[in-house]
Design an enzyme around this catalytic site. Structure first.
Site, PDB file in Angstrom:
ATOM      1  N   GLU A   1      -7.799  17.983 -35.403  1.00  0.00           N
ATOM      2  CA  GLU A   1      -9.094  17.364 -35.065  1.00  0.00           C
ATOM      3  C   GLU A   1      -8.926  16.307 -33.976  1.00  0.00           C
ATOM      4  O   GLU A   1      -9.745  16.198 -33.066  1.00  0.00           O
ATOM      5  CB  GLU A   1      -9.704  16.710 -36.306  1.00  0.00           C
ATOM      6  CG  GLU A   1     -10.165  17.702 -37.356  1.00  0.00           C
ATOM      7  CD  GLU A   1     -10.564  16.977 -38.635  1.00  0.00           C
ATOM      8  OE1 GLU A   1     -11.762  16.763 -38.828  1.00  0.00           O
ATOM      9  OE2 GLU A   1      -9.668  16.618 -39.411  1.00  0.00           O
TER      10      GLU A   1
ATOM     11  N   LYS B   1      -4.600   3.884 -12.261  1.00  0.00           N
ATOM     12  CA  LYS B   1      -3.430   3.908 -13.163  1.00  0.00           C
ATOM     13  C   LYS B   1      -3.717   4.038 -14.640  1.00  0.00           C
ATOM     14  O   LYS B   1      -3.085   4.852 -15.327  1.00  0.00           O
ATOM     15  CB  LYS B   1      -2.573   2.667 -12.913  1.00  0.00           C
ATOM     16  CG  LYS B   1      -1.890   2.728 -11.578  1.00  0.00           C
ATOM     17  CD  LYS B   1      -1.208   1.442 -11.239  1.00  0.00           C
ATOM     18  CE  LYS B   1      -1.050   1.342  -9.742  1.00  0.00           C
ATOM     19  NZ  LYS B   1      -2.351   1.320  -9.002  1.00  0.00           N
TER      20      LYS B   1
ATOM     21  N   SER C   1      -7.907  12.940 -49.065  1.00  0.00           N
ATOM     22  CA  SER C   1      -9.104  12.121 -49.152  1.00  0.00           C
ATOM     23  C   SER C   1      -8.948  11.200 -50.356  1.00  0.00           C
ATOM     24  O   SER C   1      -8.338  11.567 -51.358  1.00  0.00           O
ATOM     25  CB  SER C   1     -10.325  13.025 -49.326  1.00  0.00           C
ATOM     26  OG  SER C   1     -11.329  12.334 -50.021  1.00  0.00           O
TER      27      SER C   1
ATOM     28  N   TYR D   1      -6.517   2.104   2.362  1.00  0.00           N
ATOM     29  CA  TYR D   1      -6.415   1.577   1.006  1.00  0.00           C
ATOM     30  C   TYR D   1      -7.618   0.703   0.671  1.00  0.00           C
ATOM     31  O   TYR D   1      -8.113  -0.062   1.498  1.00  0.00           O
ATOM     32  CB  TYR D   1      -5.124   0.758   0.843  1.00  0.00           C
ATOM     33  CG  TYR D   1      -5.004   0.131  -0.535  1.00  0.00           C
ATOM     34  CD1 TYR D   1      -4.519   0.870  -1.600  1.00  0.00           C
ATOM     35  CD2 TYR D   1      -5.426  -1.178  -0.774  1.00  0.00           C
ATOM     36  CE1 TYR D   1      -4.438   0.323  -2.876  1.00  0.00           C
ATOM     37  CE2 TYR D   1      -5.345  -1.744  -2.037  1.00  0.00           C
ATOM     38  CZ  TYR D   1      -4.856  -0.982  -3.092  1.00  0.00           C
ATOM     39  OH  TYR D   1      -4.778  -1.527  -4.346  1.00  0.00           O
TER      40      TYR D   1
ATOM     41  N   LYS E   1      -8.582  17.878 -51.045  1.00  0.00           N
ATOM     42  CA  LYS E   1      -8.671  18.029 -49.596  1.00  0.00           C
ATOM     43  C   LYS E   1      -7.342  17.900 -48.862  1.00  0.00           C
ATOM     44  O   LYS E   1      -6.480  17.122 -49.211  1.00  0.00           O
ATOM     45  CB  LYS E   1      -9.655  16.988 -49.031  1.00  0.00           C
ATOM     46  CG  LYS E   1     -11.023  17.226 -49.582  1.00  0.00           C
ATOM     47  CD  LYS E   1     -12.161  17.350 -48.650  1.00  0.00           C
ATOM     48  CE  LYS E   1     -12.106  16.831 -47.305  1.00  0.00           C
ATOM     49  NZ  LYS E   1     -13.406  16.739 -46.684  1.00  0.00           N
TER      50      LYS E   1
ATOM     51  N   THR F   1     -15.444  38.192 -31.722  1.00  0.00           N
ATOM     52  CA  THR F   1     -16.243  37.774 -30.569  1.00  0.00           C
ATOM     53  C   THR F   1     -17.496  37.161 -31.192  1.00  0.00           C
ATOM     54  O   THR F   1     -17.932  37.627 -32.256  1.00  0.00           O
ATOM     55  CB  THR F   1     -16.648  38.947 -29.652  1.00  0.00           C
ATOM     56  OG1 THR F   1     -17.423  39.874 -30.397  1.00  0.00           O
ATOM     57  CG2 THR F   1     -15.431  39.672 -29.068  1.00  0.00           C
ATOM     58  N   HIS F   2     -18.008  36.115 -30.593  1.00  0.00           N
ATOM     59  CA  HIS F   2     -19.141  35.369 -31.172  1.00  0.00           C
ATOM     60  C   HIS F   2     -18.799  34.865 -32.572  1.00  0.00           C
ATOM     61  O   HIS F   2     -19.693  34.668 -33.392  1.00  0.00           O
ATOM     62  CB  HIS F   2     -20.411  36.215 -31.240  1.00  0.00           C
ATOM     63  CG  HIS F   2     -20.708  36.968 -29.978  1.00  0.00           C
ATOM     64  ND1 HIS F   2     -21.542  36.475 -28.999  1.00  0.00           N
ATOM     65  CD2 HIS F   2     -20.264  38.160 -29.535  1.00  0.00           C
ATOM     66  CE1 HIS F   2     -21.600  37.346 -28.002  1.00  0.00           C
ATOM     67  NE2 HIS F   2     -20.830  38.380 -28.301  1.00  0.00           N
TER      68      HIS F   2
ATOM     69  N   ASN G   1       0.815  -1.217   0.000  1.00  0.00           N
ATOM     70  CA  ASN G   1       0.000   0.000   0.000  1.00  0.00           C
ATOM     71  C   ASN G   1       0.853   1.275   0.000  1.00  0.00           C
ATOM     72  O   ASN G   1       0.564   2.224  -0.723  1.00  0.00           O
ATOM     73  CB  ASN G   1      -0.951   0.005   1.205  1.00  0.00           C
ATOM     74  CG  ASN G   1      -1.945  -1.142   1.127  1.00  0.00           C
ATOM     75  OD1 ASN G   1      -2.043  -1.809   0.096  1.00  0.00           O
ATOM     76  ND2 ASN G   1      -2.671  -1.392   2.208  1.00  0.00           N
TER      77      ASN G   1
HETATM   78  N1  ARG Z   1      -1.730  -3.347  -7.530  1.00  0.00           N
HETATM   79  C1  ARG Z   1      -2.160  -2.654  -6.376  1.00  0.00           C
HETATM   80  C2  ARG Z   1      -2.628  -1.245  -6.752  1.00  0.00           C
HETATM   81  O1  ARG Z   1      -2.295  -0.829  -7.764  1.00  0.00           O
HETATM   82  C3  ARG Z   1      -1.047  -2.551  -5.384  1.00  0.00           C
HETATM   83  C4  ARG Z   1      -1.473  -2.436  -3.960  1.00  0.00           C
HETATM   84  C5  ARG Z   1      -2.096  -3.696  -3.529  1.00  0.00           C
HETATM   85  N2  ARG Z   1      -2.301  -3.741  -2.133  1.00  0.00           N
HETATM   86  C6  ARG Z   1      -3.106  -4.633  -1.603  1.00  0.00           C
HETATM   87  N3  ARG Z   1      -3.218  -4.623  -0.349  1.00  0.00           N
HETATM   88  N4  ARG Z   1      -3.805  -5.425  -2.357  1.00  0.00           N
HETATM   89  O2  ARG Z   1      -3.353  -0.623  -6.046  1.00  0.00           O
END
Ligand code: ARG
Length: 456
Positions: A282, A317, A269, A309, A275, A147-148, A102
């Protein structure tokens, strides 16, 4: 850790398909931790050395793509630890003394975000540089200010470009502000309550270049504010980029014809040979949505999570990585694309053939002759309507025609031109050539003084 080998469950909980990206941070953190354990005599020096050597060679294996990531080992932390056991035997088991996954994952993520803050700053700087470079030779080009999306008052093209310079300057500052809440060491918080060993957190902070150590272990393992702050800075940056993208798209259309972007940043295109589609712009406009989505996702994931946690947090992630990648590639490609922009002065000239954008200047003229602004505005509103209906420019109206709207008009009304209009707006931050030249000098000096931040 997983208790059985059910594939469905194993794949569901595994984060290794994405968190392998944290291997460098994980190893760096572990090396600092091992050093500290030895210094505090929690483990023997020789054990720490074996651990450090093992970790260094694992880093090499990963970098040389010889490392085999295993989903049954869940995440990057367990994958590295398991490999360490294979390499150095049971001594590997001492590394996790006074540590939990953690505080380990919180550390890895902070190290990652710290580095990404600096490279976001570098990406922004490169784009600012390209904008200033484009502004410089276009210091005298007068274009419609809108503007606008209606022509409002004449401005210098350089002034318009430098407006984006300002936005990206704020973005950069916002990213650097994130450092304040990111640059804090969480390691040493254990699973949630702290650790029962005589650890030296200051030492680890120093080893890893952290500014401070966290003050509350529960908070340290469950805080992802720094991820949210980073993603919100990224969302703002992408919003700015999407505005620039929109203008690049508009300006390179046949209707505007203000600029041309190099072929290499457009696509053709298959059936319409004329084009030149501004796909890069975009896509940046479109990708802004993804970056907003990632911000909403992490905010929602964190909402109402009890301390400390929770596994939910593993979901922090993918969105972060996606935001980092999208932001960096967008900034990079924009910095290069902007360099290729050719300004089409003829096209801009066509857009300002009609001089109705001088209406405010005519009102200001009457104010200088003594008329209150609101009244002057009324007079020039009628005058504009008249000129537009007759399809004539202000400069083509006779003095008699002017007089029919106000006796205050005189011969010097013909001195009001696009150039005089721009030059007159000399208030600080205005579009006059003098202000814009000063802004450009300031912009260039700023980039020089900032130099390249160290991306460690
Ligand atoms: N892979 C976990 C995460 O990204 C790591 C921490 C996991 N800790 C646990 N007590 N399961 O959060």
């Amino acid at each position: 850790m997983l208790r059985d080998k059910n594939n469905l469950v194993r794949n569901y909980v595994a984060s290794i398909p994405f968190d392998w990206r944290l291997y460098r941070q994980d190893i760096r953190g572990s090396i600092a931790h091992a050093k500290m354990l030895a210094k505090q005599e929690i483990i023997a020096d020789s054990d720490a050395q074996a651990i450090i050597d093992g970790l260094s060679s694992i880093r090499q294996e990963i970098e040389q793509r010889e490392f085999q990531f295993k989903p049954e080992l869940e995440d990057i932390h367990m994958n590295i630890e398991a490999r360490l056991f294979e390499k150095i035997g049971d001594v590997a088991g001492k590394l996790h003394t006074a540590r939990s996954r953690n505080d380990q994952v919180a550390l890895d993520l902070r190290l990652f975000v710290k580095q990404e803050i600096l490279s976001a700053g570098d990406g922004l700087k490169a784009l600012q540089h390209s904008l200033a470079e484009l502004a410089e030779p276009n210091k005298d080009v007068i274009m419609p200010g809108y503007t606008h999306l209606q022509q409002a008052q004449p401005i210098l093209l350089a002034h318009h470009l430098l407006a984006y310079f300002e936005m990206f300057q704020r973005d950069k500052e916002r990213f650097y502000d994130c450092l304040k809440h990111t640059d804090i060491l969480p390691l040493g918080s254990g699973a949630l309550a702290g650790v029962p060993y005589p650890i030296d957190r200051q030492f680890v902070a120093q080893e890893l270049g952290f500014n401070k150590v966290s003050a509350n272990s529960l908070d340290a393992v469950s805080d992802r504010d720094f991820v949210i702050e980073f993603e919100s800075s990224a969302a703002l940056t992408m919003m700015h980029l999407s505005r620039l993208a929109e203008e690049i798209i508009l300006w390179s259309s046949a209707e505007f014809g203000f600029i041309e972007i190099d072929k290499s940043y457009t696509t053709g295109s298959s059936i319409m040979p004329q084009k030149k589609n501004p796909d890069i712009a975009e896509l940046a406009r479109g990708k802004t949505g993804r970056v907003y989505g990632n911000l909403m996702a992490i905010l929602t994931t964190m909402k109402a999570l009890p301390l400390a946690y929770n596994r939910d947090m593993q979901e922090d992630k993918e969105g972060l990585f996606d935001t980092v990648d999208t932001l960096h590639s967008s900034l990079k490609v924009f910095a290069e694309m902007v360099k290729t922009i050719k300004v089409n002065t003829n096209g801009i000239h066509d857009a300002i053939k009609r001089d109705y954008m001088l209406a405010t200047d005519l009102a200001d003229y009457l104010v200088r002759k003594g008329l209150p602004f609101r009244e002057a505005h009324g007079v020039t509103a009628k005058l504009s309507e008249y000129a537009i209906t007759k399809d004539r420019n202000f400069r083509e109206l006779s003095l008699d025609e002017y007089h029919s709207f106000s006796p205050l008009f005189d011969q010097d009304v013909y001195n009001i031109t696009l150039e005089s209009s721009v030059a007159s707006r000399n208030s600080i931050g205005g579009t006059s050539p003098q202000q814009v030249a000063a802004a450009l000098t300031r912009a260039k000096r700023l980039l020089e003084n900032e130099g390249g931040k160290q991306t460690s």
